[in-house]
Design a protein around this motif. Structure first.
Motif, PDB file in Angstrom:
ATOM      1  N   THR A 310      41.847  57.258  32.758  1.00  0.00           N
ATOM      2  CA  THR A 310      40.556  57.865  33.103  1.00  0.00           C
ATOM      3  C   THR A 310      40.195  58.966  32.118  1.00  0.00           C
ATOM      4  O   THR A 310      39.042  59.081  31.675  1.00  0.00           O
ATOM      5  N   GLU A 311      41.181  59.786  31.741  1.00  0.00           N
ATOM      6  CA  GLU A 311      40.926  60.858  30.776  1.00  0.00           C
ATOM      7  C   GLU A 311      40.490  60.282  29.431  1.00  0.00           C
ATOM      8  O   GLU A 311      39.552  60.782  28.796  1.00  0.00           O
ATOM      9  N   ALA A 312      41.170  59.215  28.970  1.00  0.00           N
ATOM     10  CA  ALA A 312      40.835  58.618  27.678  1.00  0.00           C
ATOM     11  C   ALA A 312      39.426  58.023  27.687  1.00  0.00           C
ATOM     12  O   ALA A 312      38.695  58.120  26.702  1.00  0.00           O
ATOM     13  N   LEU A 317      32.783  60.247  26.233  1.00  0.00           N
ATOM     14  CA  LEU A 317      31.472  60.674  26.725  1.00  0.00           C
ATOM     15  C   LEU A 317      31.175  62.100  26.260  1.00  0.00           C
ATOM     16  O   LEU A 317      32.082  62.838  25.865  1.00  0.00           O
ATOM     17  N   PRO A 318      29.906  62.529  26.320  1.00  0.00           N
ATOM     18  CA  PRO A 318      29.535  63.878  25.846  1.00  0.00           C
ATOM     19  C   PRO A 318      30.208  64.983  26.663  1.00  0.00           C
ATOM     20  O   PRO A 318      30.549  64.799  27.838  1.00  0.00           O
ATOM     21  N   MET A 351      28.293  68.370  22.920  1.00  0.00           N
ATOM     22  CA  MET A 351      28.952  67.634  21.866  1.00  0.00           C
ATOM     23  C   MET A 351      29.198  66.213  22.337  1.00  0.00           C
ATOM     24  O   MET A 351      29.736  65.996  23.438  1.00  0.00           O
ATOM     25  N   ALA A 352      28.774  65.240  21.552  1.00  0.00           N
ATOM     26  CA  ALA A 352      28.969  63.839  21.898  1.00  0.00           C
ATOM     27  C   ALA A 352      29.610  63.122  20.727  1.00  0.00           C
ATOM     28  O   ALA A 352      29.106  63.206  19.597  1.00  0.00           O
ATOM     29  N   PRO A 353      30.755  62.457  20.936  1.00  0.00           N
ATOM     30  CA  PRO A 353      31.366  61.703  19.843  1.00  0.00           C
ATOM     31  C   PRO A 353      30.499  60.504  19.458  1.00  0.00           C
ATOM     32  O   PRO A 353      30.081  59.732  20.321  1.00  0.00           O
ATOM     33  N   ILE A 354      30.216  60.373  18.180  1.00  0.00           N
ATOM     34  CA  ILE A 354      29.383  59.261  17.689  1.00  0.00           C
ATOM     35  C   ILE A 354      30.227  58.242  16.943  1.00  0.00           C
ATOM     36  O   ILE A 354      30.219  57.056  17.264  1.00  0.00           O
ATOM     37  N   TYR A 355      30.986  58.718  15.968  1.00  0.00           N
ATOM     38  CA  TYR A 355      31.834  57.789  15.236  1.00  0.00           C
ATOM     39  C   TYR A 355      33.157  58.473  14.914  1.00  0.00           C
ATOM     40  O   TYR A 355      33.185  59.500  14.247  1.00  0.00           O
ATOM     41  N   GLN A 356      34.259  57.918  15.413  1.00  0.00           N
ATOM     42  CA  GLN A 356      35.590  58.460  15.182  1.00  0.00           C
ATOM     43  C   GLN A 356      36.505  57.420  14.538  1.00  0.00           C
ATOM     44  O   GLN A 356      37.734  57.512  14.640  1.00  0.00           O
ATOM     45  N   GLY A 357      35.926  56.422  13.944  1.00  0.00           N
ATOM     46  CA  GLY A 357      36.732  55.379  13.326  1.00  0.00           C
ATOM     47  C   GLY A 357      37.438  54.488  14.329  1.00  0.00           C
ATOM     48  O   GLY A 357      38.420  53.832  13.991  1.00  0.00           O
ATOM     49  N   GLY A 358      36.969  54.475  15.570  1.00  0.00           N
ATOM     50  CA  GLY A 358      37.616  53.659  16.602  1.00  0.00           C
ATOM     51  C   GLY A 358      38.791  54.327  17.271  1.00  0.00           C
ATOM     52  O   GLY A 358      39.475  53.705  18.096  1.00  0.00           O
ATOM     53  N   LEU A 360      38.978  56.817  19.527  1.00  0.00           N
ATOM     54  CA  LEU A 360      38.848  57.013  20.976  1.00  0.00           C
ATOM     55  C   LEU A 360      38.972  55.698  21.723  1.00  0.00           C
ATOM     56  O   LEU A 360      39.573  55.630  22.807  1.00  0.00           O
ATOM     57  N   LYS A 361      38.435  54.641  21.154  1.00  0.00           N
ATOM     58  CA  LYS A 361      38.554  53.328  21.777  1.00  0.00           C
ATOM     59  C   LYS A 361      40.012  52.883  21.830  1.00  0.00           C
ATOM     60  O   LYS A 361      40.494  52.363  22.850  1.00  0.00           O
ATOM     61  N   GLU A 362      40.723  53.098  20.726  1.00  0.00           N
ATOM     62  CA  GLU A 362      42.126  52.698  20.689  1.00  0.00           C
ATOM     63  C   GLU A 362      42.983  53.574  21.612  1.00  0.00           C
ATOM     64  O   GLU A 362      44.001  53.119  22.134  1.00  0.00           O
ATOM     65  N   GLN A 363      42.570  54.822  21.807  1.00  0.00           N
ATOM     66  CA  GLN A 363      43.301  55.677  22.738  1.00  0.00           C
ATOM     67  C   GLN A 363      43.222  55.127  24.150  1.00  0.00           C
ATOM     68  O   GLN A 363      44.199  55.181  24.907  1.00  0.00           O
ATOM     69  N   VAL A 364      42.058  54.595  24.508  1.00  0.00           N
ATOM     70  CA  VAL A 364      41.922  53.942  25.814  1.00  0.00           C
ATOM     71  C   VAL A 364      42.862  52.746  25.891  1.00  0.00           C
ATOM     72  O   VAL A 364      43.532  52.516  26.912  1.00  0.00           O
ATOM     73  N   ALA A 365      42.945  51.966  24.801  1.00  0.00           N
ATOM     74  CA  ALA A 365      43.848  50.808  24.778  1.00  0.00           C
ATOM     75  C   ALA A 365      45.301  51.248  24.913  1.00  0.00           C
ATOM     76  O   ALA A 365      46.103  50.596  25.620  1.00  0.00           O
ATOM     77  N   VAL A 366      45.663  52.353  24.242  1.00  0.00           N
ATOM     78  CA  VAL A 366      47.033  52.879  24.336  1.00  0.00           C
ATOM     79  C   VAL A 366      47.358  53.278  25.763  1.00  0.00           C
ATOM     80  O   VAL A 366      48.409  52.913  26.323  1.00  0.00           O
ATOM     81  N   ARG A 367      46.462  54.052  26.390  1.00  0.00           N
ATOM     82  CA  ARG A 367      46.704  54.509  27.753  1.00  0.00           C
ATOM     83  C   ARG A 367      46.750  53.344  28.737  1.00  0.00           C
ATOM     84  O   ARG A 367      47.541  53.355  29.690  1.00  0.00           O
ATOM     85  N   THR A 368      45.922  52.344  28.523  1.00  0.00           N
ATOM     86  CA  THR A 368      45.919  51.180  29.409  1.00  0.00           C
ATOM     87  C   THR A 368      47.239  50.428  29.307  1.00  0.00           C
ATOM     88  O   THR A 368      47.813  50.005  30.330  1.00  0.00           O
ATOM     89  N   ALA A 369      47.728  50.252  28.078  1.00  0.00           N
ATOM     90  CA  ALA A 369      49.014  49.574  27.887  1.00  0.00           C
ATOM     91  C   ALA A 369      50.151  50.380  28.518  1.00  0.00           C
ATOM     92  O   ALA A 369      51.068  49.810  29.130  1.00  0.00           O
TER      93      ALA A 369
END
Length: 471
Positions: A310-312, A317-318, A351-358, A360-369
């Protein structure tokens, strides 16, 4: 985006902006999803969770698990010793400090939900070419508060709280395991003491046998072979005595180290066993999830991983923060401390993340795994726990039968010795045969003593598998 207001006439705008954001934060925040319960974890982690039995497959006494199993042994000396172990064991003390660290981490995570107040100061000296220098100084206090609109900070706090609960459960499991280890070590020391007594008896019997064989050899009734065999048996018995003596001293050292004492092999122990306690109720398999501290710890680890997912997700989000600052500034330090001009400022940060090279998305994948991994480990630990209980129940039933057989063998050997003794007294049997029967009796006693200690250890294992407290 930075919203910043520094003039008194904009006070109404500040109040309006702050009120609007606070309203959003209190009425529009995302509600954190609840972590799964123990039964839900069992269903999610085991592919065949519906096969978990309503009762143990091995026969057990019906009723609730005893929450004070040490008392069931009715051994005050054991209770006193376990109290020493819990108070003095060094590894358990280290585990307690780990709990304290986890509690502090949980409080630290919760602090992020509160406003943060900081003080700042600066001083500088400017020297112009061909002119006089000037000093400037500033003191200020800064207040900031992140509005946790999407639950990121709350999820982090919940994960830290679950991690603390897992560490606390691990400590309770360490405490329970230590008590069980201490109880088994206590009765092992008793067994080695009794084995030592029997080993001395066997040496005495073998010495008498050698003396008798030597007399018969000198009278020409036996060959040198019988004499040497009797001598070999005596030396083997003496060797066994040394082994058992060392084992007993090592058992005493184990007791001392468990209690955090120097291993001097001087600990006082009980020299006889207590009676085997009656059969204990084992409860039902489903209750094991909430009762065993190691399973509670595994469940809390799943909850922590659940909240970290949930945190990831919320980190993508902003973020909105309220800020405020107030202070004094002056070109002279004395003016600053006395009556330098004051200032204040208030605003909000977006502050809203726009582009972090993926990332944040991969962090969600890490936490899910990691969450899936924690769930799978919970399922495996649950199966291991069920296996330990079933094995302990089954093993106890077998040991009861084995003890009966060994007690029967001891009784039969004792009766045979009684008959041989009477025959010897009547002159119908030689002393050598009587000594051999005495050795058989002692060997039967050794086996019976061993099975009694094994039964006590098995009972302790059953209580440990059931997750019963020792208090």
């Amino acid at each position: 985006m930075n919203i910043f207001i520094s003039r008194p006439r904009a006070l109404c705008s500040v109040i309006a902006f702050s009120s609007a954001v606070i309203l959003i934060s209190t009425s529009g925040c995302v509600t954190l999803p609840k972590a799964p319960s123990g039964q839900q974890l069992l269903s999610a982690s085991l592919p065949n969770a519906d096969q978990v039995r309503e009762q143990w497959a091995s026969r057990s006494k019906k009723g609730d698990v005893d929450s004070a199993w040490i008392r069931s042994f009715r051994d005050p000396a054991l209770e006193s010793y376990i109290g020493e172990v819990v108070a003095g064991n060094i590894e358990l003390d280290a585990a307690l400090h780990s709990v304290e660290a986890a509690a502090a981490s949980a409080r630290q995570a919760g602090a992020m939900l509160r406003p943060q107040l900081n003080a700042a100061g600066s001083s500088s000296h400017l020297k112009r070419s061909g002119g006089n220098g000037s000093d400037s100084s500033e003191l200020s206090a800064q207040l900031s508060w992140e509005l946790d609109l999407w639950g990121r900070v709350r999820a982090s706090r919940a994960a830290a709280g679950a991690n603390y609960q897992a560490t606390e459960a691990d400590y309770q499991n360490a405490r329970l395991s230590l008590a069980a280890m201490a109880a088994k070590a206590w009765y092992l020391a008793t067994e080695t003491y009794q084995q030592l007594e029997f080993a001395r008896e066997i040496v005495g019997i073998q010495q008498k046998r050698l003396d008798l064989v030597t007399i018969k050899f000198e009278e020409g009734e036996l060959s040198p072979k019988e004499k040497h065999l009797a001598g070999a048996d005596l030396n083997a018995a003496r060797d066994r005595l040394q082994q058992v003596s060392l084992a007993h001293r090592n058992a005493l050292r184990t007791l001392e180290v468990l209690a955090g004492k120097y291993p001097a092999a001087k600990h006082q122990i009980a020299r006889r066993y207590v009676p085997i306690p009656p059969a204990v109720p084992a409860g039902v398999p489903s209750a094991l999830i909430e009762r065993r501290p190691d399973l509670r710890a595994a469940g809390e680890q799943v909850a922590a991983a659940f909240n970290l997912v949930t945190e990831a997700k919320a980190a993508r989000l902003p973020r909105i923060s309220l800020t405020a600052a107030a202070g004094r500034s002056s070109s002279d330090l004395l003016d600053l401390l006395d009556q330098g001009p004051g200032f204040w400022a208030a605003g909000g940060n977006f502050m809203a993340p726009i582009y972090q090279g993926g990332a944040l998305k991969e962090q969600v994948a890490v936490r899910t795994a990691q969450q899936k991994s924690a769930l799978a480990l919970f399922g495996q630990k649950s199966l291991n726990a069920f296996t330990e209980v079933e094995t302990a129940l089954d093993g106890e039933a077998i040991l009861v039968k084995r003890e009966g057989y060994l007690k029967g063998a001891l009784d039969d050997n004792q009766e045979a010795l009684n008959v041989a003794q009477k025959q010897f007294d009547a002159g119908k049997l030689d002393l050598l045969s009587v000594l051999q029967m005495q050795e058989r009796v002692i060997s039967s006693k050794i086996a019976w003593i061993n099975i009694r200690n094994t039964r006590l250890a098995q009972r302790i294992e059953l209580h440990l598998a059931l997750g019963g407290s020792f208090e």
